[in-house]
Design a protein around this motif. Structure first.
Motif, PDB file in Angstrom:
ATOM      1  N   HIS A   1      -9.708   1.122   1.719  1.00  0.00           N
ATOM      2  CA  HIS A   1      -8.343   0.758   1.497  1.00  0.00           C
ATOM      3  C   HIS A   1      -7.524  -0.469   2.129  1.00  0.00           C
TER       4      HIS A   1
ATOM      5  N   GLU B   1      -7.579   3.059  -4.285  1.00  0.00           N
ATOM      6  CA  GLU B   1      -8.925   3.158  -3.288  1.00  0.00           C
ATOM      7  C   GLU B   1      -8.369   4.574  -2.347  1.00  0.00           C
TER       8      GLU B   1
ATOM      9  N   SER C   1       0.817  -1.142   0.068  1.00  0.00           N
ATOM     10  CA  SER C   1      -0.067   0.044   0.097  1.00  0.00           C
ATOM     11  C   SER C   1       0.841   1.137   0.194  1.00  0.00           C
TER      12      SER C   1
END
Ligand code: NFS
Length: 675
Positions: free
Chosen positions: A639, A633, A577
């Motif tokens: 997310h 996202e 991420s």
């Protein structure tokens, strides 16, 4: 300052709302302080200038002088055939893929040039041309050498003997530097990846040949009238990004460890509150640790501290911004003064006697801010100068690095007396533990029995740890500073996902107090909290700077090797991420994670949304080839939940989803079972 005041008054520009701009109190206070002083910061500029909507979607082509050609999506989306094209006929997919590829090229170039610089310093050290740099970590050198095909032993008189360390160093230096331009073959480090991943790269023809070539080839392919198949362009993105992650970045990490020491856990502090009113404050900002290492050494010398005292200060306080902060935090425990978005604010404290910058993520506006204070702003790298007159350039060279560092530290000390009355250091800082290299994680979470990541795997298999997340990357002034970073990480650890962090996410987590073992009891799910308590680690392991994302690749590889969780990185309950990304380096990192089999979610937006077919290729088709895929996202909780869903999917595929259900049983469930 007078000039800035005049401009400000004439245009009455819109100012940022400090509370809406950051979740961090020191940042909020200093944004307000800057506004009082009529000094604009990135937060104000973001309030005043909107991003270009077409560029944002990746569909503006300016690769030739017939353009720029802009291909906005028709209102209401594309119904039927997408007929958009530039003057030459380039489609939205081609244009977005070219733009994306050039971001990969720039990002891979930045990391890899950093690596090259470190390799050159390493060569000087191996040749003993410099007093300043020595081989500090011979164990790491011996561990790295075989990956370059360099022997660490020799046969003599019928017996195997250790080879001379200087000889090994010299050969490693030659082999490493060769990776940028070798004429034949492929990058040496690719074979460090799990065998099935290496096979995928071979089958798809994406193994980087040498680092420079793959970056140059992107520039060629994206020139007007060359590669007009977005899939083929993505293929080259894979080659170049692998040359970053498994090449330039990994070499940077390894050789930095050899020269400056492999990180092991140590304690420090984070946020602008680390600056001290009664000390000489020096901020080092940028990326390459070669000079900042010397500044650390110099500022600790007794004669320098005495010199500072002779000028009325109580000592010297160093602090880092951006990845330089991560580098000297993980090896020396130097406090992290702040993230990318706090660089101007460090000067606005009025207590920064010198800010020393090298390369990458450095705002040109620092010079304008420094003009309003006594701060000496010093550029040090031949490829990164500033045009403003108040900036001092002291060009760093490894052959006189200590002299350069001494000059800089003395300049800062001499400047201490020039501080104005406008000092305002926000009183916020948090304690933080960092220094989790692949080696030290192995020590903490590994089994001595197998000497691998066995204990970590065991806890993943039994479900105490649900999975692993790599949360990394920048801040972006288009979103509230640190909010997404912290929300994503908290949601993950709340759900028993252990987080490995690098870059500005690492600094954000440090500022939030998430890099302490105590934070586990407060923020983690029961399984992860138990592991953290037993082993004595934080739930968020700080693994260094952005080039150190290579540590994440190797940690994932170690998890594969330790067994029980599949045969490849894409089999692992693992997700990546970058919640607040902004840099081209982030795109290169994202792409090598995806091409290494990692499901990778970016926050904010991606410059692909104007070309839905190309976007789908990245977010769906890539998974069929490498096992990893891109996703997007903006909402931090969603997310994190998408990452958790992916982790659960992998647990199911591995057949370990049941184990986790058992672990999460509460006392009532257990009693019911026993009954
Ligand atoms: Ni990474 Fe590090 Fe921060 Fe982003 Fe910049 S400092 S290399 S690019 S902003 S994480």
């Amino acid at each position: 300052m007078a000039e800035i005041n005049k401009t400000a008054a004439a245009k009455a520009p819109k100012l940022a709302d400090p509370i809406a701009s950051s979740i961090d109190k020191s940042t909020q206070e200093l944004i307000a302080r800057a506004q009082q002083l009529n000094i604009d910061t990135v937060f104000d500029r973001a309030a005043q200038m909107k991003p270009c909507a077409i560029g944002l979607q990746g569909i503006c082509c300016k690769n030739c002088a017939m353009g720029p050609c802009r291909l906005p999506l028709p209102k209401g989306g594309i119904d039927g055939e997408d007929t958009r094209k530039g003057l030459c006929g380039a489609t939205a997919n081609t244009i977005a893929a070219r733009n994306f590829a050039r971001m990969v090229a720039a990002g891979a170039a930045a990391h890899s040039d950093h690596g090259r610089c470190v390799a050159e310093v390493f060569m000087s050290a191996a040749r003993k041309e410099t007093e300043a740099y020595k081989i500090k970590d011979t164990n790491k050198l011996l561990a790295v050498a075989p990956h370059f095909g360099v022997a660490t032993t020799v046969e003599a008189d019928g017996a195997v003997q250790d080879r001379n360390i200087d000889e090994i160093a010299l050969e490693v230096a030659e082999k490493a530097l060769n990776e940028w331009g070798k004429a034949e073959g492929e990058l040496d480090y690719l074979k460090r990846a799990p065998a099935p991943l290496y096979e995928k790269w071979t089958k798809n023809g994406v193994k980087p040949r040498n680092i420079d070539r793959e970056i140059v080839e992107i520039m060629h392919r994206t020139h007007m009238g060359v590669d007009q198949d977005y899939k083929n362009i993505v293929k080259q993105c894979t080659r170049a990004s692998l040359a970053d992650g498994w090449g330039g970045s990994m070499i940077a990490t390894d050789l930095q460890d050899v020269l400056f020491g492999t990180p092991y856990p140590l304690q420090s502090e984070a946020n602008l509150g680390v600056l001290k009113e009664d000390h000489v404050n020096i901020i080092v900002h940028g990326h390459e640790p070669v000079l900042s290492e010397m500044i650390v050494a110099m500022s600790q010398k007794p004669e320098m501290i005495e010199y500072a005292k002779s000028k009325g200060a109580k000592g010297i306080q160093l602090g880092g911004i951006c990845c330089t902060a991560n580098e000297i935090f993980q090896r020396h425990g130097v406090p992290q003064a702040g993230t990318y978005l706090q660089q101007e604010l460090a000067i606005i404290t009025g207590a920064c006697d010198a800010m020393v910058v090298d390369i990458q993520c450095v705002f040109q506006n620092l010079a304008n801010v420094a003009k309003c204070f006594h701060t000496k702003l010093i550029t040090t790298h031949p490829i990164a100068k500033m045009e403003q007159e108040n900036v001092i350039h002291i060009e760093f060279d490894e052959h006189h690095a200590l002299e350069d560092a001494e000059k800089i530290v003395r300049m800062a000390i001499d400047n201490f007396k020039n501080r104005g009355s406008e000092v305002m250091i926000p009183q916020y800082k948090a304690s933080a533990i960092g220094g989790f290299s692949v080696e030290s994680v192995q020590y903490h979470l590994g089994g001595t029995f197998r000497g691998t990541y066995y204990t970590l795997n065991d806890n993943i298999i039994n479900g105490r740890i649900r999975g692993v997340a790599g949360v990394v990357g920048c801040n972006n002034a288009r979103t509230r500073h640190n909010e997404a970073h912290i929300q994503v990480v908290k949601e993950l650890i709340k759900n028993d996902v252990i987080v490995l962090t690098t870059g500005c996410n690492g600094i954000a987590c440090a500022m939030e107090g998430l890099l302490t073992p105590e934070s586990a009891a407060v923020h983690c799910g029961p399984g992860l909290a138990e592991v953290c308590e037993t082993v004595g680690i934080p739930p968020v392991l700080h693994m260094g700077s952005c080039v150190d994302n290579s540590r994440l690749l190797l940690a994932a590889t170690e998890v594969v090797k330790a067994g029980g969780l599949g045969k490849d990185i894409c089999d692992l309950p693992l997700a990546g991420s970058a919640p607040e990304w902004m840099s081209e380096k982030a795109i290169s990192i994202g792409h090598y994670f995806v091409s290494s089999g990692v499901y990778t979610v970016f926050g904010l937006h991606l410059p692909t949304s104007g070309a839905p077919v190309f976007h789908d290729y990245l977010s769906k088709e890539m998974e069929k080839i490498y096992g990893g895929r891109w996703d997007l996202e903006a909402d931090p909780i969603k997310h994190a939940q998408m990452m958790i869903a992916h982790i659960d999917k992998k647990r199911k595929e591995l057949g370990i989803d049941k184990a986790r259900e058992r672990v999460l049983m509460d006392m009532a469930d257990r009693q019911a079972l026993e009954g």
